[in-house]
Scaffold this motif. Structure first.
Motif, PDB file in Angstrom:
ATOM      1  N   ARG A  44       3.893  -5.253  -3.655  1.00 45.60           N
ATOM      2  CA  ARG A  44       4.121  -5.564  -2.601  1.00 45.60           C
ATOM      3  C   ARG A  44       5.263  -5.307  -1.415  1.00 45.60           C
ATOM      4  O   ARG A  44       5.173  -4.082  -0.437  1.00 45.60           O
ATOM      5  CB  ARG A  44       2.939  -6.876  -2.123  1.00 45.60           C
ATOM      6  CG  ARG A  44       2.689  -6.937  -0.831  1.00 45.60           C
ATOM      7  CD  ARG A  44       2.403  -8.511  -0.589  1.00 45.60           C
ATOM      8  NE  ARG A  44       1.314  -8.546  -0.660  1.00 45.60           N
ATOM      9  CZ  ARG A  44      -0.294  -8.400  -0.765  1.00 45.60           C
ATOM     10  NH1 ARG A  44      -0.250  -8.263   1.097  1.00 45.60           N
ATOM     11  NH2 ARG A  44      -1.641  -8.444  -1.034  1.00 45.60           N
ATOM     12  N   TYR A  45       6.444  -5.833  -1.695  1.00 46.32           N
ATOM     13  CA  TYR A  45       7.539  -6.134  -1.181  1.00 46.32           C
ATOM     14  C   TYR A  45       8.013  -4.531  -0.813  1.00 46.32           C
ATOM     15  O   TYR A  45       8.465  -4.695   0.126  1.00 46.32           O
ATOM     16  CB  TYR A  45       8.867  -6.817  -1.691  1.00 46.32           C
ATOM     17  CG  TYR A  45       8.404  -8.654  -1.484  1.00 46.32           C
ATOM     18  CD1 TYR A  45       7.392  -9.030  -1.029  1.00 46.32           C
ATOM     19  CD2 TYR A  45       9.377  -9.189  -2.387  1.00 46.32           C
ATOM     20  CE1 TYR A  45       7.247 -10.447  -0.458  1.00 46.32           C
ATOM     21  CE2 TYR A  45       8.613 -10.664  -2.444  1.00 46.32           C
ATOM     22  CZ  TYR A  45       7.489 -11.151  -2.048  1.00 46.32           C
ATOM     23  OH  TYR A  45       7.726 -12.491  -1.480  1.00 46.32           O
ATOM     24  N   VAL A  46       8.026  -3.918  -2.294  1.00 44.53           N
ATOM     25  CA  VAL A  46       8.764  -2.607  -1.928  1.00 44.53           C
ATOM     26  C   VAL A  46       7.582  -1.651  -1.189  1.00 44.53           C
ATOM     27  O   VAL A  46       8.051  -0.861   0.014  1.00 44.53           O
ATOM     28  CB  VAL A  46       9.057  -1.984  -3.369  1.00 44.53           C
ATOM     29  CG1 VAL A  46       9.049   0.025  -2.837  1.00 44.53           C
ATOM     30  CG2 VAL A  46       9.373  -2.696  -4.402  1.00 44.53           C
ATOM     31  N   LEU A  47       6.682  -1.496  -1.208  1.00 45.25           N
ATOM     32  CA  LEU A  47       5.090  -0.787  -0.612  1.00 45.25           C
ATOM     33  C   LEU A  47       5.245  -1.084   0.988  1.00 45.25           C
ATOM     34  O   LEU A  47       4.606  -0.600   1.298  1.00 45.25           O
ATOM     35  CB  LEU A  47       3.965  -0.036  -1.589  1.00 45.25           C
ATOM     36  CG  LEU A  47       3.623  -0.142  -2.054  1.00 45.25           C
ATOM     37  CD1 LEU A  47       2.582  -0.309  -3.093  1.00 45.25           C
ATOM     38  CD2 LEU A  47       4.463   1.753  -2.500  1.00 45.25           C
ATOM     39  N   GLU A  48       5.761  -2.463   1.163  1.00 42.55           N
ATOM     40  CA  GLU A  48       5.825  -2.494   2.311  1.00 42.55           C
ATOM     41  C   GLU A  48       6.318  -1.698   3.234  1.00 42.55           C
ATOM     42  O   GLU A  48       6.051  -2.009   4.430  1.00 42.55           O
ATOM     43  CB  GLU A  48       5.651  -4.742   2.991  1.00 42.55           C
ATOM     44  CG  GLU A  48       4.717  -5.595   2.510  1.00 42.55           C
ATOM     45  CD  GLU A  48       4.912  -6.181   2.579  1.00 42.55           C
ATOM     46  OE1 GLU A  48       6.234  -6.922   3.021  1.00 42.55           O
ATOM     47  OE2 GLU A  48       4.190  -7.648   3.003  1.00 42.55           O
ATOM     48  N   SER A  49       7.257  -1.184   2.581  1.00 35.93           N
ATOM     49  CA  SER A  49       8.459  -0.966   3.693  1.00 35.93           C
ATOM     50  C   SER A  49       7.709   0.922   3.767  1.00 35.93           C
ATOM     51  O   SER A  49       8.170   1.337   4.800  1.00 35.93           O
ATOM     52  CB  SER A  49       9.655  -0.485   3.340  1.00 35.93           C
ATOM     53  OG  SER A  49       9.640  -0.663   1.486  1.00 35.93           O
ATOM     54  N   ALA A 133      19.019   2.052  -1.951  1.00 44.12           N
ATOM     55  CA  ALA A 133      20.101   2.201  -0.262  1.00 44.12           C
ATOM     56  C   ALA A 133      18.623   2.071   0.831  1.00 44.12           C
ATOM     57  O   ALA A 133      19.153   1.414   1.400  1.00 44.12           O
ATOM     58  CB  ALA A 133      20.869   2.911  -0.213  1.00 44.12           C
ATOM     59  N   LYS A 134      18.568   2.973   0.679  1.00 41.53           N
ATOM     60  CA  LYS A 134      17.042   2.939   1.706  1.00 41.53           C
ATOM     61  C   LYS A 134      16.276   1.933   2.108  1.00 41.53           C
ATOM     62  O   LYS A 134      15.639   1.381   3.528  1.00 41.53           O
ATOM     63  CB  LYS A 134      15.965   4.835   1.440  1.00 41.53           C
ATOM     64  CG  LYS A 134      17.324   5.863   1.766  1.00 41.53           C
ATOM     65  CD  LYS A 134      16.676   7.340   1.523  1.00 41.53           C
ATOM     66  CE  LYS A 134      15.732   8.034   2.623  1.00 41.53           C
ATOM     67  NZ  LYS A 134      14.997   8.909   2.199  1.00 41.53           N
ATOM     68  N   LEU A 135      15.427   1.801   1.026  1.00 39.16           N
ATOM     69  CA  LEU A 135      14.356   0.765   1.487  1.00 39.16           C
ATOM     70  C   LEU A 135      15.768  -0.948   1.883  1.00 39.16           C
ATOM     71  O   LEU A 135      14.661  -2.078   2.334  1.00 39.16           O
ATOM     72  CB  LEU A 135      14.366  -0.118  -0.856  1.00 39.16           C
ATOM     73  CG  LEU A 135      12.938   0.874  -1.072  1.00 39.16           C
ATOM     74  CD1 LEU A 135      12.899   0.329  -2.592  1.00 39.16           C
ATOM     75  CD2 LEU A 135      11.939   0.723  -0.281  1.00 39.16           C
TER      76      LEU A 135
END
Length: 726
Positions: A44-49, A133-135
């Motif tokens: 979820r944390y990753v996909l929120e971005s 890095a982009k995340l």
């Protein structure tokens, strides 16, 4: 369930997701499902971005992923419920374990070598690191946006509570039992955060009663945040210690200046009102004719009389009777005339309201007084009085200030806030700087001596380790060298530099006022028959009391105001840079510094704007976070970068030192000292004036005259005049 099924779900719900991220997440969710980590929360944390603007889509995707992983998650829960011990066949050397990725989307790193175990990985590690890095950039940007929004909510919450409510909540009325309690503060380990930013971690807060502490540190390090946490008792300050924090100007209304100061001591005001009610109630009971309920009447009289005695005792403790005289003296010292003290607070400008807030705090006489940049909003006259007054302050004083002369005059101790901790130094700023410099020199000498010693050991080893006669000695030296602790070079002192572009020469006259008279109405003239000639070699400091016309003079020179009579002569090619006292008002808080420069001066690339901001120490992520989240000093740096792009011939600076930290002040003084344009500055900072100006002009009594002497002589004259008044 396979990684293919998960990848298809992500592509279906979020079709714009980069393929490398899809593959990474699908492999992670399958292979890490047997571990202890909450993998769905991580996903979820990753996909929120990716799905920042699609919260509903994200919820549906997480539901689908949860269904796909249900069997594996159930097996993991069962396995975790049975504790297992496993004996290793051989010692595991952790130093040879695979390197960890610097993934920041979740608390722990992900071992890239463990992803897709047992089969060839489809993930290019280098591409994944770029994606991480982009995340990181996206998450940090979102965190700063949340911080900005959070700061606005905090300000709104503060506005919803009245001063009286806050005062009574923070400072409960003290009982006689608390009189003999120690008012020293010692908190051995405190953590202070604002939003996602950690300000202090495990820091020691020690404040001895009666000492005067000056807090210094770089802009943005969290000095004001620390004061707010103390003021709101977010750190455990003992409840019997009264606190008052002067942070911002008061809200104007029809209350007179004198009454506003008297009302600042809320408990005094509250007890005086209660005294009036109790006296009225007692008179009412005394006037009641005798009857059958005489016993009850007498009991009520005793209750009212008892409470009235308690109120009188509390008022006597706080010296309530002398209140009006003390309030008038404080206002007079801060420049309020007897007539001004009877004016409603709404009739005063922001600077005068700030003085009023300061007078209110001094009147209350809290055990712990917190001041945030008190010199920013008062003139040199009031500053000289304040320095003299605070030297006899009976309680504990904590002040955030970048004014070295002020700290030298007031502080008995310096607290250096940096690197998430608080370092304490005895003495004023000059003593602190001397002690800190000596400490840094000793560390440097010790470091260099250690380098020499280690080199000598290594030289001996290199020379004799293979010599049969000296081999034992060489081995001894090797052991000594191995046992020496890791050597860390001392941190170099941070310096800054500002840069204003060289300006081309212009033929004089550049900027002149000839017999200029000005007033905002014809009945009240502020400046009369002013003559001033400004050239490229001008270095003029203008001082005087607030309201004497200093800022008006600057606005006449910029052309913002037009003279009632007289003449303004200005070279047609002249470019003037004007730094307003309230420069923050000209900045757009929702824009970041790069966007703001592009808005003001379009046509350059982002890299060029970043490079220019770097000349004023606005670099890295600071350049792309909302201006509203920047500290006062960082906002000043943005304002100076705007002035620089104007390529001015003359700089007119109205209180430019406000909010700048010590390094920023040094950088500004150096930049102005080497710049080839003209400078007129209004400032209360003694060191800044001495460094930048060659001439001191005093504004007062409707005119501007050159002062024969330096700033120190002028301040001494002010204090002696104040003390000479009855």
């Amino acid at each position: 369930m396979s990684s293919y099924d998960i990848a298809e779900q992500i592509r279906e719900f979020l079709p714009g997701t980069e393929e490398i991220l899809v593959q990474y997440l699908s492999g992670y969710l399958v292979d890490e499902a047997s571990e202890d980590e909450d993998i769905l929360q991580v996903a979820r944390y990753v996909l929120e971005s990716v799905a920042m603007d699609k919260p509903d889509v994200l919820e549906h995707l997480m539901t689908a992923l949860s269904a796909l992983l249900q069997d594996q998650l159930t097996r993991r829960e069962k396995a975790q419920s049975v504790p297992k011990l496993q004996r290793l066949d051989k010692v595991l050397d952790m130093s040879k374990a695979g390197a960890m990725s610097n993934t920041i989307a979740f608390a722990e790193g992900v071992d890239l070598e463990s992803i897709n175990k047992g089969k060839a990985s489809r993930v290019d590690v280098k591409k994944l690191e770029k994606q991480e890095a982009k995340l990181k950039a996206k998450i940090e940007k979102r965190a700063r946006r949340d911080l900005y929004e959070g700061s606005k909510l905090l300000e709104q919450k503060k506005k919803e509570q009245s001063y009286e409510e806050m005062f009574m909540k923070i400072n409960p009325l003290q009982s006689t039992a608390s009189k003999n309690k120690s008012k020293d503060i010692h908190l051995p380990s405190i953590d202070v955060s604002f939003g996602s930013n950690r300000i202090l971690s495990g820091a020691s807060l020690t404040l001895a009663y009666g000492r005067r502490y000056g807090i210094i540190g770089r802009n943005g390090v969290g000095k004001s945040t620390l004061l707010r946490h103390i003021a709101m008792r977010d750190v455990p300050i003992p409840s019997h210690i009264t606190i008052l924090f002067v942070e911002q100007e008061i809200v104007g209304d029809d209350t007179t200046a004198l009454q506003s100061v008297l009302k600042a001591d809320v408990w005094r005001d509250h007890l005086l009102a209660e005294e009036v009610r109790l006296n009225a109630r007692l008179a009412e009971l005394d006037a009641t004719p005798p009857g059958e309920s005489d016993a009850r009447l007498e009991e009520m009289r005793d209750e009212v009389s008892g409470r009235l005695a308690e109120v009188h005792a509390s008022l006597a403790d706080m010296d309530a009777e002398s209140g009006p005289a003390r309030a008038a003296a404080l206002l007079a010292g801060l420049g309020f005339s007897e007539q001004d003290q009877g004016r409603p607070t709404r009739s005063f400008s922001g600077g005068w309201r700030m003085r009023l807030a300061l007078a209110r705090a001094l009147f209350v006489k809290p055990a712990l007084l917190l001041l945030d940049e008190p010199s920013n909003h008062i003139d040199l006259n009031a500053l000289a009085w304040l320095e003299d007054y605070l030297q006899t302050w009976p309680g504990t004083l904590v002040v955030v200030s970048h004014d070295r002369a002020f700290l030298d005059a007031v502080a008995t101790d310096i607290i250096h806030q940096h690197s998430g901790r608080l370092d304490y130094y005895k003495g004023n700023f000059t003593q602190f700087y001397s002690t800190k410099s000596e400490r840094e020199r000793n560390l440097r000498r010790e470091y260099e001596a250690q380098i020499v010693y280690r080199k000598s050991l290594q030289a001996f080893i290199d020379r004799w380790r293979y010599n049969a006669n000296r081999a034992a000695q060489a081995q001894s030296k090797i052991k000594i060298l191995e046992k020496l602790p890791e050597l860390t070079p001392p941190v170099a002192e941070e310096t800054e530099s500002f840069r204003f572009p060289e300006t081309e020469k212009l033929s004089p006259p550049l900027l002149q006022l000839s017999e200029v008279t000005f007033g905002y109405d014809s009945l009240k003239i502020i400046l009369n028959s002013i003559n001033i000639d400004v050239g490229l070699d001008s270095r003029i400091a203008i001082v005087g009391s607030n309201g004497a016309g200093k800022s008006t003079l600057i606005k006449l020179l910029t052309g913002e105001l037009s003279p009632q009579s007289g003449q303004l002569n200005r070279n047609g090619r002249l470019r003037v840079g004007y730094f307003a006292q309230h420069h923050v008002d000209t900045l757009i808080p929702t824009m970041n510094p790069v966007q703001f420069l592009a808005h003001k001066f379009p046509g350059k690339t982002e890299q060029e704007y970043r490079q220019h901001l770097g000349n004023f120490q606005i670099s890295g992520l600071t350049g792309i976070q909302p201006i509203g989240t920047l500290s006062g000093g960082q906002k000043s740096r943005v304002a100076f970068s705007v002035l620089s792009l104007l390529r001015p011939h003359i700089l007119l600076l109205d209180e430019p030192t406000n909010h700048l930290d010590l390094e920023g002040l040094d950088a500004l003084m150096l930049a102005l000292g080497t710049w080839n344009g003209g400078v007129i500055v209004i400032s209360h900072d003694e060191r800044f004036i001495t460094s930048v100006a060659k001439e001191l002009w005093v504004c007062g009594d409707g005119t501007v005259t050159k002062f024969k002497g330096d700033v120190e002589a002028y301040k001494s004259l002010i204090v002696s005049n104040i003390k000479a008044k009855p």
